[in-house]
Scaffold this active site. Structure first.
Site, PDB file in Angstrom:
ATOM      1  N   GLU A   1      -7.342   0.261  -4.709  1.00  0.00           N
ATOM      2  CA  GLU A   1      -7.151   0.090  -3.273  1.00  0.00           C
ATOM      3  C   GLU A   1      -8.757  -0.388  -2.652  1.00  0.00           C
ATOM      4  O   GLU A   1      -8.640  -1.308  -1.908  1.00  0.00           O
ATOM      5  CB  GLU A   1      -6.943   1.607  -2.528  1.00  0.00           C
ATOM      6  CG  GLU A   1      -5.486   1.913  -2.605  1.00  0.00           C
ATOM      7  CD  GLU A   1      -4.909   3.201  -2.507  1.00  0.00           C
ATOM      8  OE1 GLU A   1      -6.080   4.107  -1.937  1.00  0.00           O
ATOM      9  OE2 GLU A   1      -3.822   3.504  -2.739  1.00  0.00           O
TER      10      GLU A   1
ATOM     11  N   ASP B   1       1.030  -1.136  -0.089  1.00  0.00           N
ATOM     12  CA  ASP B   1      -0.029   0.042  -0.001  1.00  0.00           C
ATOM     13  C   ASP B   1       0.875   1.181  -0.067  1.00  0.00           C
ATOM     14  O   ASP B   1       1.430   1.689   0.944  1.00  0.00           O
ATOM     15  CB  ASP B   1      -0.937  -0.041   1.086  1.00  0.00           C
ATOM     16  CG  ASP B   1      -1.739   1.246   1.384  1.00  0.00           C
ATOM     17  OD1 ASP B   1      -1.820   2.358   0.564  1.00  0.00           O
ATOM     18  OD2 ASP B   1      -2.518   1.441   2.450  1.00  0.00           O
TER      19      ASP B   1
ATOM     20  N   LYS C   1       2.920  11.192  -3.395  1.00  0.00           N
ATOM     21  CA  LYS C   1       1.853  10.334  -4.367  1.00  0.00           C
ATOM     22  C   LYS C   1       1.146  11.531  -5.025  1.00  0.00           C
ATOM     23  O   LYS C   1       0.504  11.255  -6.188  1.00  0.00           O
ATOM     24  CB  LYS C   1       0.931   9.510  -3.493  1.00  0.00           C
ATOM     25  CG  LYS C   1       0.097   8.793  -4.161  1.00  0.00           C
ATOM     26  CD  LYS C   1      -0.381   7.693  -3.150  1.00  0.00           C
ATOM     27  CE  LYS C   1      -1.685   6.917  -3.860  1.00  0.00           C
ATOM     28  NZ  LYS C   1      -1.821   5.951  -2.553  1.00  0.00           N
TER      29      LYS C   1
ATOM     30  N   ASP D   1     -12.986   4.965   1.425  1.00  0.00           N
ATOM     31  CA  ASP D   1     -11.595   5.175   1.891  1.00  0.00           C
ATOM     32  C   ASP D   1     -11.104   6.599   1.879  1.00  0.00           C
ATOM     33  O   ASP D   1     -11.110   7.330   1.121  1.00  0.00           O
ATOM     34  CB  ASP D   1     -10.662   4.527   0.772  1.00  0.00           C
ATOM     35  CG  ASP D   1      -9.209   4.581   1.184  1.00  0.00           C
ATOM     36  OD1 ASP D   1      -8.808   5.314   2.161  1.00  0.00           O
ATOM     37  OD2 ASP D   1      -8.501   3.960   0.337  1.00  0.00           O
TER      38      ASP D   1
HETATM   39  P1  ADP Z   1      -3.006   7.346   3.020  1.00  0.00           P
HETATM   40  O1  ADP Z   1      -3.657   6.226   2.470  1.00  0.00           O
HETATM   41  O2  ADP Z   1      -3.297   8.591   2.327  1.00  0.00           O
HETATM   42  O3  ADP Z   1      -1.729   7.094   2.984  1.00  0.00           O
HETATM   43  P2  ADP Z   1      -3.670   6.568   5.668  1.00  0.00           P
HETATM   44  O4  ADP Z   1      -5.027   5.695   5.427  1.00  0.00           O
HETATM   45  O5  ADP Z   1      -2.768   6.156   6.309  1.00  0.00           O
HETATM   46  O6  ADP Z   1      -3.350   7.532   4.526  1.00  0.00           O
HETATM   47  O7  ADP Z   1      -4.459   7.988   6.667  1.00  0.00           O
HETATM   48  C1  ADP Z   1      -3.510   8.880   7.016  1.00  0.00           C
HETATM   49  C2  ADP Z   1      -4.355   9.955   7.496  1.00  0.00           C
HETATM   50  O8  ADP Z   1      -5.348   9.403   8.585  1.00  0.00           O
HETATM   51  C3  ADP Z   1      -3.721  10.929   7.996  1.00  0.00           C
HETATM   52  O9  ADP Z   1      -4.237  12.291   7.794  1.00  0.00           O
HETATM   53  C4  ADP Z   1      -3.996  10.984   9.575  1.00  0.00           C
HETATM   54  O10 ADP Z   1      -3.747  12.143  10.263  1.00  0.00           O
HETATM   55  C5  ADP Z   1      -5.355  10.495   9.529  1.00  0.00           C
HETATM   56  N1  ADP Z   1      -5.415   9.673  10.922  1.00  0.00           N
HETATM   57  C6  ADP Z   1      -4.806   8.726  11.353  1.00  0.00           C
HETATM   58  N2  ADP Z   1      -5.346   8.087  12.546  1.00  0.00           N
HETATM   59  C7  ADP Z   1      -6.333   8.931  12.861  1.00  0.00           C
HETATM   60  C8  ADP Z   1      -7.127   9.206  13.719  1.00  0.00           C
HETATM   61  N3  ADP Z   1      -7.078   8.511  14.994  1.00  0.00           N
HETATM   62  N4  ADP Z   1      -8.188  10.062  13.821  1.00  0.00           N
HETATM   63  C9  ADP Z   1      -8.268  10.947  12.808  1.00  0.00           C
HETATM   64  N5  ADP Z   1      -7.292  11.011  11.705  1.00  0.00           N
HETATM   65  C10 ADP Z   1      -6.443  10.066  11.783  1.00  0.00           C
HETATM   66 MG    MG Z   2      -4.497   4.662   1.795  1.00  0.00          MG
END
Ligand code: ADP
Ligand code: MG
Length: 612
Positions: free
Chosen positions: A172, A13, A73, A194
């Site tokens: 995804e 991912d 990205k 998502d």
């Molecule tokens: P991506 O797929 O874009 O790489 P992720 O699925 O890892 O991202 O999500 C990252 C986002 O989730 C970030 O903006 C992070 O701040 C947010 N995030 C992670 N944990 C929490 C939480 N407990 N509450 C709110 N937002 C969260």
């Molecule tokens: Mg993601």
């Protein structure tokens, strides 16, 4: 697809915010790395010829904002014009590259988004090799459903630059559904929502008899948790300006610190009803307030409502009413926000399914796909859809669509065109993507020429144009003049992509391969980098005394001692490892320091000096 029995195929991912890998273990899919270590922040720090990736790089962001690249990205397969809205938020330099691509100017070099993503992939691969004790050369990589052809190609190129053969590019949401084992459902319609750090998408899937079909996808590649962080930053900086009555802009280091601070506040508000904010502005002035979850929800509502609107559109496109949705799957870190779960539940009329950690579900699904390709599971067929319509430019600047959005892929379509002038010996074919009728409103994917036609009167040639989207969502276009039998074998270089030669060159020049290059130069770079890390650790120890408990201090002392001992030798890999270990052992320290940095950067300056 033939792969050797014991060959490991990673499911990766490659996220805007976080990346991680999983594999198909003997007992089923498993994430590589335990706990918080599994997530590699998609952040790269480049300094003096060395690259640091992940948590350590994220910590460097505050101290070296111009040398720290995140959200790469968002740049993948994009031109400078696409990024107008982004650039103001990225502290590093993004400049124009060849073929309408962009480059990041960092550490005295110009790097493409593909090379930068390859550094992240290289790190993920390296960690997996360490964890599994075997070399890994193959991967399945996921992309948002909304990624266009150029963005998918760019992702594939990044994999190649990182020395990985990319067997599949998987959407995804499809991966998330696989992770949940929803292929085993008899007959169900599933919404996959998502909400990550940089992208949002929602897909409506249908499963029947072990066959997955994506009925529709909708979303926004510029909508994510980052936006919520920025909304909080705007609130805080706006209030600081109002309260202190001065025009105030912040230098890059402060902006980075604010960003991390805002994210931490947001995350706290997912678990707690309120969070305290305190920023020391120096000269006895301090900004203090409490943000309640309710206030944050008011702030976040416009973005969340945009996602809800997209959910309605996705259902419309799929021809499904809320009552027809059987399951709702939550993906992405931002779905941990209670309001998000609530609103998504309301729009689909079902309680969303959150059983698997939303941060890991995509990588796990990619591992399931890897398992299928590796021959572990043969019982499944996957169908995806193309997110946008594809076609060519026709006379008068109109978009002639060959493949309509939400067509199931792999798919193929062909249509016959002709010439508009007498004696034309060549035709230009302009490949477009988009929903609008006019070429000017669509995205240009590339152009090619069908040349060498025998001269004929206007309207006589029969030029059959065939579009084919393969299982990876990659577009192939071919043109044949049927009367003369003239066939042009055509390769489209996406206008936002890299040429084959460029990819080759990047493979050669790759940073990730530099790791395997056991040259003296590499050792010198590592010594320099280690010297900087050791100095930074000393400085941090002085800055935030007492930040480590006894066990953490011992771990750090051991790691530092080991690193120092190895620096005199000639084993770059061992030094790299020791350096990484020292970095990791210093992580609690850098975090403590980061908390302190925000007030320190602002403190001690007069407010009117803070501006740029
Ligand atoms: P991506 O797929 O874009 O790489 P992720 O699925 O890892 O991202 O999500 C990252 C986002 O989730 C970030 O903006 C992070 O701040 C947010 N995030 C992670 N944990 C929490 C939480 N407990 N509450 C709110 N937002 C969260
Ligand atoms: Mg993601």
């Amino acid at each position: 697809m033939n792969t050797r029995e014991n060959e490991i195929i990673l499911g990766i991912d490659l996220g805007t915010t976080n990346s991680l890998a999983a594999w198909y273990a003997p007992g089923g899919p498993e994430v590589i790395g335990a706990g918080d270590d599994a997530l590699v922040p998609s952040v790269i720090a480049l300094e003096h010829g060395a690259a640091t990736v992940g948590t350590a790089a994220k910590a460097r962001a505050v101290l070296n904002p111009l040398g720290t690249v995140y959200s790469v990205k968002r740049l993948m397969g994009r031109g400078l014009a696409d990024l107008a809205d982004e650039l103001g938020f990225l502290p590093y330099h993004v400049v124009q590259g060849a073929h309408d691509t962009v480059r990041v100017e960092v550490d005295g070099r110009l790097l493409s988004p593909q090379e930068l993503s390859a550094i992240i992939l290289g790190e993920v691969r390296h960690r997996a090799e360490q964890a599994l004790g075997r070399p890994i050369a193959k991967a399945v990589i996921t992309v948002p459903a909304y990624f266009d052809d150029a963005q998918r190609q760019a992702t594939r190129d990044a994999g190649r630059i990182a020395g990985l053969e990319v067997l599949r590019i998987v959407n995804e949401p499809t991966a998330a559904a696989l992770a949940y084992g929803l292929d085993r459902r008899e007959n169900a319609t599933i919404a996959v929502y998502d909400f990550g750090g940089g992208t949002f998408d929602v897909s409506i899937l249908h499963v029947e008899g072990g066959v997955f079909q994506v009925l529709s996808t909708h979303g926004d590649t510029h909508l994510g948790g980052d936006d919520l962080d920025r909304a909080l930053i705007d609130l805080i900086t706006g209030e600081i300006r109002d309260r202190f009555g001065e025009a105030l802009s912040f230098p890059p280091a402060t902006r980075q610190a604010l960003r991390q601070f805002a994210e931490a506040t947001k995350i706290r508000l997912s678990a707690e009803p309120s969070a305290a904010v305190e920023i020391d502005l120096g000269e006895g002035r301090a900004y203090r307030r409490t943000i309640t979850r309710g206030q944050f929800e008011t702030l976040a509502a416009p973005w969340v409502e945009r996602t809800i609107g997209a959910c309605r559109e996705a259902m419309d496109a799929a021809g499904v009413a809320p009552g027809g949705i059987d399951e709702v799957v939550m993906v992405g870190g931002s779905t941990r926000i209670p309001m998000v779960v609530r609103r998504v539940g309301e729009v689909f009329g079902r309680e969303p399914y959150t059983a698997i950690d939303p941060d890991r579900v995509v990588a796990l699904g990619a591992a399931v796909q890897a398992g299928i390709l590796g021959g572990h599971r043969r019982d499944m067929l996957l169908l995806d859809v193309t997110p946008l319509s594809l076609g060519i430019e026709t006379l008068g600047g109109a978009m002639g669509k060959l493949i309509l959005r939400n067509s199931t892929v792999p798919c193929k379509a062909s249509e016959v065109f002709t010439t508009s002038a007498d004696g034309q010996t060549s035709v230009d074919i302009h490949v477009l993507q988009g929903e609008r009728e006019l070429v000017a409103d669509c995205r240009s994917l590339g152009r090619f020429k069908l040349a060498g036609l025998p001269p004929m009167p206007a309207g006589a040639p029969r030029i059959r144009v065939t579009f084919m989207i393969d299982a990876n969502g990659i577009l192939h276009v071919r043109a044949v003049e049927e009367r003369s039998g003239r066939t042009a074998s055509i390769q489209i270089t996406p206008s936002h992509g890299l040429t084959g030669e460029e990819v080759q060159r990047m493979v050669r020049e790759s940073w990730t391969h530099a790791r395997e290059d056991m040259t003296a130069h590499r050792m010198i770079d590592l010594r320099n980098e280690a010297g900087r890390i050791l100095a930074a650790i000393d400085k941090a120890l002085a800055n935030v005394p007492g930040a480590l408990d006894d066990a953490q201090q011992r771990r750090l002392d051991d790691a530092v001692a080991r690193l120092k001992a190895l620096l005199g030798g000639g084993d770059p890999d061992a030094v790299y490892e020791a350096m990484t270990a020292a970095n990791e052992a210093a992580a609690p320290l850098t975090e403590a320091q980061m908390d302190a940095v925000l007030s320190r950067t602002v403190k001690g300056r007069k407010l009117d000096e803070v501006g740029e």
